[in-house]
Design an enzyme around this catalytic site. Structure first.
Site, PDB file in Angstrom:
ATOM      1  N   LYS A  22      36.792  47.077  31.809  1.00  0.00           N
ATOM      2  CA  LYS A  22      38.197  46.647  31.838  1.00  0.00           C
ATOM      3  C   LYS A  22      38.356  45.274  31.188  1.00  0.00           C
ATOM      4  O   LYS A  22      39.244  45.054  30.367  1.00  0.00           O
ATOM      5  CB  LYS A  22      38.677  46.591  33.295  1.00  0.00           C
ATOM      6  CG  LYS A  22      39.979  45.850  33.498  1.00  0.00           C
ATOM      7  CD  LYS A  22      40.369  45.763  34.959  1.00  0.00           C
ATOM      8  CE  LYS A  22      39.790  44.591  35.708  1.00  0.00           C
ATOM      9  NZ  LYS A  22      40.376  43.273  35.437  1.00  0.00           N
ATOM     10  N   ASN A  23      37.467  44.354  31.542  1.00  0.00           N
ATOM     11  CA  ASN A  23      37.629  42.981  31.048  1.00  0.00           C
ATOM     12  C   ASN A  23      37.282  42.813  29.573  1.00  0.00           C
ATOM     13  O   ASN A  23      37.578  41.781  28.980  1.00  0.00           O
ATOM     14  CB  ASN A  23      36.789  42.006  31.889  1.00  0.00           C
ATOM     15  CG  ASN A  23      37.414  41.766  33.255  1.00  0.00           C
ATOM     16  OD1 ASN A  23      38.504  42.262  33.539  1.00  0.00           O
ATOM     17  ND2 ASN A  23      36.728  41.005  34.094  1.00  0.00           N
ATOM     18  N   CYS A 116      47.250  33.712  42.320  1.00  0.00           N
ATOM     19  CA  CYS A 116      46.902  35.034  42.838  1.00  0.00           C
ATOM     20  C   CYS A 116      45.998  34.839  44.041  1.00  0.00           C
ATOM     21  O   CYS A 116      45.671  33.711  44.399  1.00  0.00           O
ATOM     22  CB  CYS A 116      46.244  35.898  41.774  1.00  0.00           C
ATOM     23  SG  CYS A 116      44.572  35.440  41.434  1.00  0.00           S
ATOM     24  N   ARG A 121      44.556  29.628  39.604  1.00  0.00           N
ATOM     25  CA  ARG A 121      44.346  30.157  38.255  1.00  0.00           C
ATOM     26  C   ARG A 121      45.382  29.661  37.232  1.00  0.00           C
ATOM     27  O   ARG A 121      46.165  30.447  36.683  1.00  0.00           O
ATOM     28  CB  ARG A 121      44.286  31.684  38.289  1.00  0.00           C
ATOM     29  CG  ARG A 121      43.229  32.178  39.239  1.00  0.00           C
ATOM     30  CD  ARG A 121      43.088  33.657  39.198  1.00  0.00           C
ATOM     31  NE  ARG A 121      42.317  34.116  38.061  1.00  0.00           N
ATOM     32  CZ  ARG A 121      41.982  35.386  37.885  1.00  0.00           C
ATOM     33  NH1 ARG A 121      42.361  36.284  38.756  1.00  0.00           N
ATOM     34  NH2 ARG A 121      41.283  35.764  36.832  1.00  0.00           N
ATOM     35  N   ASP A 307      32.531  37.932  39.866  1.00  0.00           N
ATOM     36  CA  ASP A 307      33.071  39.271  40.127  1.00  0.00           C
ATOM     37  C   ASP A 307      32.088  40.163  40.895  1.00  0.00           C
ATOM     38  O   ASP A 307      32.428  41.286  41.258  1.00  0.00           O
ATOM     39  CB  ASP A 307      33.470  39.956  38.802  1.00  0.00           C
ATOM     40  CG  ASP A 307      34.742  39.365  38.218  1.00  0.00           C
ATOM     41  OD1 ASP A 307      35.391  38.553  38.898  1.00  0.00           O
ATOM     42  OD2 ASP A 307      35.094  39.706  37.069  1.00  0.00           O
ATOM     43  N   ARG A 399      43.300  49.062  40.041  1.00  0.00           N
ATOM     44  CA  ARG A 399      43.479  48.205  38.866  1.00  0.00           C
ATOM     45  C   ARG A 399      42.196  48.134  38.039  1.00  0.00           C
ATOM     46  O   ARG A 399      42.262  47.920  36.837  1.00  0.00           O
ATOM     47  CB  ARG A 399      43.860  46.782  39.301  1.00  0.00           C
ATOM     48  CG  ARG A 399      45.284  46.640  39.778  1.00  0.00           C
ATOM     49  CD  ARG A 399      45.604  45.190  40.001  1.00  0.00           C
ATOM     50  NE  ARG A 399      44.987  44.415  38.941  1.00  0.00           N
ATOM     51  CZ  ARG A 399      44.408  43.223  39.079  1.00  0.00           C
ATOM     52  NH1 ARG A 399      44.383  42.640  40.247  1.00  0.00           N
ATOM     53  NH2 ARG A 399      43.874  42.604  38.056  1.00  0.00           N
TER      54      ARG A 399
END
Ligand code: UD1
Length: 422
Positions: A22-23, A116, A121, A307, A399
């Site tokens: 995803k990233n 968030c 951030r 992560d 997500r």
């Protein structure tokens, strides 16, 4: 809204294929704005964040065909340069359109993403770097208004702090700028490397790819033509499945993974007693009956990824002994601690350090997902908790994890997606 019901205690076996990252996919999708021709991207993960960014492109006027993990994107028809709150508020990474929109059109409006769950951030470093490249930036009505009517100019950017998204935004901006941009203290994550390689294959000279100093020779406003690009394997998804095997004392094989990208997770798992067979893009993990404790500190790549912090905390909860986990990247990335404690974990927090005392057993309960990776830590804990664990608010998982319950079920877990009773 959906929730996940997990009945703990099953061991896992078999093989799982890792999806595209995803990233890595998000900046690559944003980079297609630098082209007026059709671009084909393959191996996209089937997750909500990807659909959100593709929707943003169509809202700007681009055309997108997306099915079976392949997107054909044509941004030749972009007619708006406004990234609206409705999309950016759903996904912070939408800020990645700022650099390419400004570089191609000389102006854009991008909604401010806001904070968030894992921290404030800010995007100050993105903005400061674009200003150094000649952009005029104004924040008004919740939007970043950016202007560079003469085009962006190459500059020397020294990031005060390593930022993945900041590096990606500036690489994309620099690709079409006039002159040479140097980024000092650049992020070195594999996802940044893939973006640089894609842009470099389109004819932009980039030196230092994979290092902390990038030099990019801009095209002076000439748009790019991209080759078909296959998204790299998701190192965080891969790491999460390794943790699923470790916590359930199982042996499983991961297919389509880049072992180099998950070296730090492999090293930590080895120190906890796991063994690995690695052959090209296949990794088999063998897990011990009892995991040893682990000490880790999150760092930028090639350090231990933030992560993966929550998933390793779930392992530490079930290890024999005391583990120390330090979070260095985000100020509030311990939201999973209180939920893990609800399942019977013994975790003490002091500032950015968690002391985890291993427990013999966890008991299933209702828990709440708070952010993407925190949610996966709860899934891991649910796999070993006695009885039933219900994980609510799993839109966070959707997500970023491609078919998590399908892949875990195929490995033998008892996990079902259910609808909340309203
Ligand atoms: C990316 C990843 C995210 C990962 C993170 C760190 C994507 C879509 N997301 O997020 O999964 O957890 O890298 O590896 O790729 N910062 C500032 N000012 C800025 C920008 C960042 O202070 O202008 C700070 C952040 O608050 C954070 C640190 O720098 O404390 C690192 O953030 P950054 O690398 O920018 O993370 P993201 O790109 O948002």
């Amino acid at each position: 809204m959906d929730y996940l019901e997990i009945k703990g205690g099953k061991s896992l076996s078999g093989e799982v294929t890792i999806s595209g990252a995803k990233n890595a996919a998000l900046p690559i999708i944003a980079a297609t704005i630098l082209s007026e021709k059709e671009v084909t991207l393959t191996n996209l993960p089937n997750v909500v964040d990807i659909r959100t960014l593709l929707k943003l492109l169509t809202m700007l006027g681009g055309t997108v065909e997306y099915h079976d993990n392949v997107a054909k994107i044509n941004n030749g028809s972009i007619s708006s340069t406004k990234a609206v709150y409705e999309i950016v508020s759903k996904m912070r990474a939408s800020i990645l359109v700022l650099g390419p929109l400004l570089a191609r059109f000389g102006e854009c409006d991008v909604s401010l993403p806001g904070g968030c769950a894992i921290g404030q951030r800010p995007i100050d470093l993105h903005l400061k770097a674009l200003e150094a490249m000649g952009a005029q930036i104004e924040i008004k009505g919740g939007y970043v208004h950016a202007n560079a009517p003469e085009g962006l100019k190459g500059a020397k950017i020294i990031f005060d702090k390593i930022t993945v998204g900041g590096t990606e935004n500036i690489v994309m901006a620099a690709a079409l700028a006039h002159g040479t941009t140097t980024i000092v203290n650049a992020a070195r994550e594999p996802e940044v490397v893939q973006l640089c390689e894609m842009i470099s294959k389109a004819g932009v000279k980039i030196d230092g790819i994979g290092s902390d100093e990038l030099t990019i020779e801009g095209t002076g406003g000439k748009v790019l033509e991209f080759e078909e690009t296959e998204v790299i394997p998701d190192r965080i998804e891969a790491g999460t499945y390794l943790c699923a095997a470790a916590i359930t004392h199982s042996t499983i094989t991961l297919n389509k993974v880049n072992p180099e990208h998950i070296q730090t997770s492999i090293d930590k798992l080895e120190s906890m007693g796991c063994r690995f067979d690695i052959e090209n893009d296949r990794i088999t993990i063998h897990s011990p009956e009892a995991l040893k404790p682990v000490n880790l500190t999150t760092l930028e790549y090639p350090g231990f990824p933030t992560d993966m912090q929550a998933q390793f905390m779930a392992l530490a909860v079930f290890a024999k002994g005391e583990s120390i986990i330090e979070e260095r990247l985000f100020e509030n990335r311990f939201m999973h601690v209180s939920e893990l404690n609800r399942l019977g974990a013994d975790i003490w927090l002091k500032g950015n350090i968690a002391a985890v005392k291993g427990v013999e057993r966890l008991n299933g309960a209702d828990v709440m997902a708070t952010d993407l990776r925190a949610s996966s830590a709860l899934v891991l804990a649910g796999l070993v908790a006695e009885g039933t664990t219900n994980i609510h608010r799993i839109y966070h998982l959707d997500r970023g994890y491609d078919d998590l319950e399908g892949k875990l079920s195929a490995l033998g877990a008892d996990i079902t997606r259910k609808k909340e009773q309203s």
